[in-house]
Design an enzyme around this catalytic site. Structure first.
Site, PDB file in Angstrom:
ATOM      1  N   SER A   7      39.671  28.398  40.273  1.00 60.44           N
ATOM      2  CA  SER A   7      39.787  29.557  41.169  1.00 60.44           C
ATOM      3  C   SER A   7      39.989  29.092  42.602  1.00 60.44           C
ATOM      4  CB  SER A   7      38.522  30.407  41.089  1.00 60.44           C
ATOM      5  OG  SER A   7      38.535  31.334  42.170  1.00 60.44           O
ATOM      6  N   HIS A  32      43.866  30.409  39.035  1.00 59.05           N
ATOM      7  CA  HIS A  32      43.202  31.716  39.084  1.00 59.05           C
ATOM      8  C   HIS A  32      43.149  32.181  40.537  1.00 59.05           C
ATOM      9  CE1 HIS A  32      40.478  34.763  37.359  1.00 59.05           C
ATOM     10  NE2 HIS A  32      39.766  34.644  38.470  1.00 59.05           N
ATOM     11  N   ASP A  34      41.882  35.126  43.016  1.00 60.07           N
ATOM     12  CA  ASP A  34      40.924  36.235  43.112  1.00 60.07           C
ATOM     13  C   ASP A  34      41.300  37.164  44.258  1.00 60.07           C
ATOM     14  OD1 ASP A  34      38.910  35.793  41.056  1.00 60.07           O
ATOM     15  OD2 ASP A  34      38.551  33.904  42.096  1.00 60.07           O
ATOM     16  N   MET A  36      40.551  40.411  46.306  1.00 60.48           N
ATOM     17  CA  MET A  36      39.428  41.316  46.613  1.00 60.48           C
ATOM     18  C   MET A  36      39.789  42.206  47.790  1.00 60.48           C
ATOM     19  SD  MET A  36      36.217  38.729  46.324  1.00 60.48           S
ATOM     20  CE  MET A  36      36.119  37.469  45.046  1.00 60.48           C
ATOM     21  N   HIS A  65      43.677  37.899  39.293  1.00 57.48           N
ATOM     22  CA  HIS A  65      42.515  38.721  38.942  1.00 57.48           C
ATOM     23  C   HIS A  65      42.332  39.749  40.052  1.00 57.48           C
ATOM     24  CE1 HIS A  65      37.792  38.651  38.521  1.00 57.48           C
ATOM     25  NE2 HIS A  65      38.295  39.850  38.244  1.00 57.48           N
ATOM     26  N   MET A  67      40.510  42.459  41.866  1.00 55.71           N
ATOM     27  CA  MET A  67      39.216  43.127  42.074  1.00 55.71           C
ATOM     28  C   MET A  67      39.439  44.161  43.167  1.00 55.71           C
ATOM     29  SD  MET A  67      36.826  39.731  41.844  1.00 55.71           S
ATOM     30  CE  MET A  67      38.242  38.685  42.057  1.00 55.71           C
ATOM     31  N   MET A 136      33.405  38.933  32.915  1.00 55.76           N
ATOM     32  CA  MET A 136      32.758  38.358  34.101  1.00 55.76           C
ATOM     33  C   MET A 136      31.415  37.747  33.710  1.00 55.76           C
ATOM     34  SD  MET A 136      34.863  38.770  36.603  1.00 55.76           S
ATOM     35  CE  MET A 136      33.773  37.946  37.778  1.00 55.76           C
ATOM     36  N   ASP A 174      34.733  34.171  33.603  1.00 54.21           N
ATOM     37  CA  ASP A 174      34.874  33.919  35.041  1.00 54.21           C
ATOM     38  C   ASP A 174      33.544  34.113  35.753  1.00 54.21           C
ATOM     39  OD1 ASP A 174      35.743  33.736  37.651  1.00 54.21           O
ATOM     40  OD2 ASP A 174      36.935  35.581  37.620  1.00 54.21           O
TER      41      ASP A 174
HETATM   42  C1  DX5 Z   1      34.144  36.066  41.446  1.00 53.43           C
HETATM   43  C2  DX5 Z   1      35.499  35.467  41.116  1.00 53.43           C
HETATM   44  C3  DX5 Z   1      35.424  34.132  40.430  1.00 53.43           C
HETATM   45  C4  DX5 Z   1      34.745  33.082  41.241  1.00 53.43           C
HETATM   46  C5  DX5 Z   1      34.303  31.971  40.366  1.00 53.43           C
HETATM   47  O1  DX5 Z   1      34.331  37.335  41.932  1.00 53.43           O
HETATM   48  O2  DX5 Z   1      36.216  36.336  40.262  1.00 53.43           O
HETATM   49  O3  DX5 Z   1      36.728  33.694  40.062  1.00 53.43           O
HETATM   50  O4  DX5 Z   1      35.560  32.560  42.244  1.00 53.43           O
HETATM   51  O5  DX5 Z   1      33.627  31.040  41.163  1.00 53.43           O
HETATM   52  P1  DX5 Z   1      32.501  30.100  40.549  1.00 53.43           P
HETATM   53  O6  DX5 Z   1      33.162  29.318  39.461  1.00 53.43           O
HETATM   54  O7  DX5 Z   1      32.096  29.281  41.713  1.00 53.43           O
HETATM   55  O8  DX5 Z   1      31.426  31.003  40.025  1.00 53.43           O
HETATM   56 ZN    ZN Z   2      38.144  35.721  39.214  1.00 54.16          ZN
END
Ligand code: DX5
Ligand code: ZN
Length: 214
Positions: A7, A32, A34, A36, A65, A67, A136, A174
């Site tokens: 990620s 990956h 993320d 947000m 991903h 969010m 998750m 994840d």
């Molecule tokens: C959380 C993200 C994950 C996160 C994982 O909202 O979707 O992808 O970055 O990070 P680690 O592996 O550090 O938990």
């Molecule tokens: Zn993620």
């Protein structure tokens, strides 16, 4: 074969391109990303502009991903930015089946994401429309959190549902993945593991990716 998706949330935001260029050499299977929005989750990361700028730096598939609230608004922009797979949260979308069809119609792979408190059965009736289902292991929003053990029961339940139906759908996990939780997730039936902190804080990220893969 277990796939590992580092990620970029845990990479150095001041040198994202350099971090991305290293991932292939480290043996990662996909990237990956993320996304947000500060509404669906209490944090903001980056959007399609960053994704598009990073795309030429790496040939691995981009696993986006989302969010975000209103994920339907962001499918075309991330297609244009080079996404290969888009997953969105079932908690953020009323018309899950329709959105999966829309993602497929644009030539991308598609999947749903379930928060820790969302029953795993929520995805059963769209499982055959998914290339991947993301469970998750933490509450979304931040890297570096501890894995929620109940996730293992969800993985096992989903694995037995998919195998019972003969469905070839990846189970991605994840959040909170480290050597130990990676092993537990693999044993429970996961096929793709996202890892942020575990990879980017490792002394030897390539070795860590190998260990997470098992
Ligand atoms: C959380 C993200 C994950 C996160 C994982 O909202 O979707 O992808 O970055 O990070 P680690 O592996 O550090 O938990
Ligand atoms: Zn993620």
């Amino acid at each position: 074969m277990i796939k590992i998706a580092p990620s970029m949330l845990s990479a150095d935001f001041a040198s994202m391109g350099d971090s991305l260029e290293r991932l292939s050499a480290w043996g990662a299977d996909m990237v990956h990303l993320d996304i947000m929005d500060g509404n669906f989750v209490p944090n903001i990361t980056f959007g399609p502009g960053m994704c598009k700028a990073l795309r030429p730096k790496c040939s691995l598939p981009f696993d986006v991903h989302l969010m975000v609230d209103h994920p339907q608004d962001w499918i075309q922009p991330f297609k244009d930015a080079g996404a290969d797979i888009i997953t969105f949260h079932v908690e953020a979308e009323r018309h899950i089946h329709r959105l999966l069809q829309h993602i497929h119609s644009l030539g991308m792979k598609a999947g749903v994401v379930l928060n820790p408190a969302t029953p795993v059965s929520t995805c059963f009736h769209v499982a055959e429309n998914c290339d991947m289902i993301l469970l998750m292991g933490v509450n979304p929003g931040f890297g570096g959190q501890s894995f929620i053990p109940e996730t293992l029961n969800k993985i096992a339940t989903l694995r037995s549902f998919l195998d019972g139906r003969g469905l070839n759908v990846d189970i991605e996990v994840d959040g909170g993945i480290n050597r130990e939780t990676a092993r537990l997730c693999r044993e429970a039936g996961a096929s793709v593991l996202v890892a942020g902190n575990a990879v980017f804080t490792a002394q030897d990220p390539a070795a860590m990716i190998g260990e997470l893969r098992g």
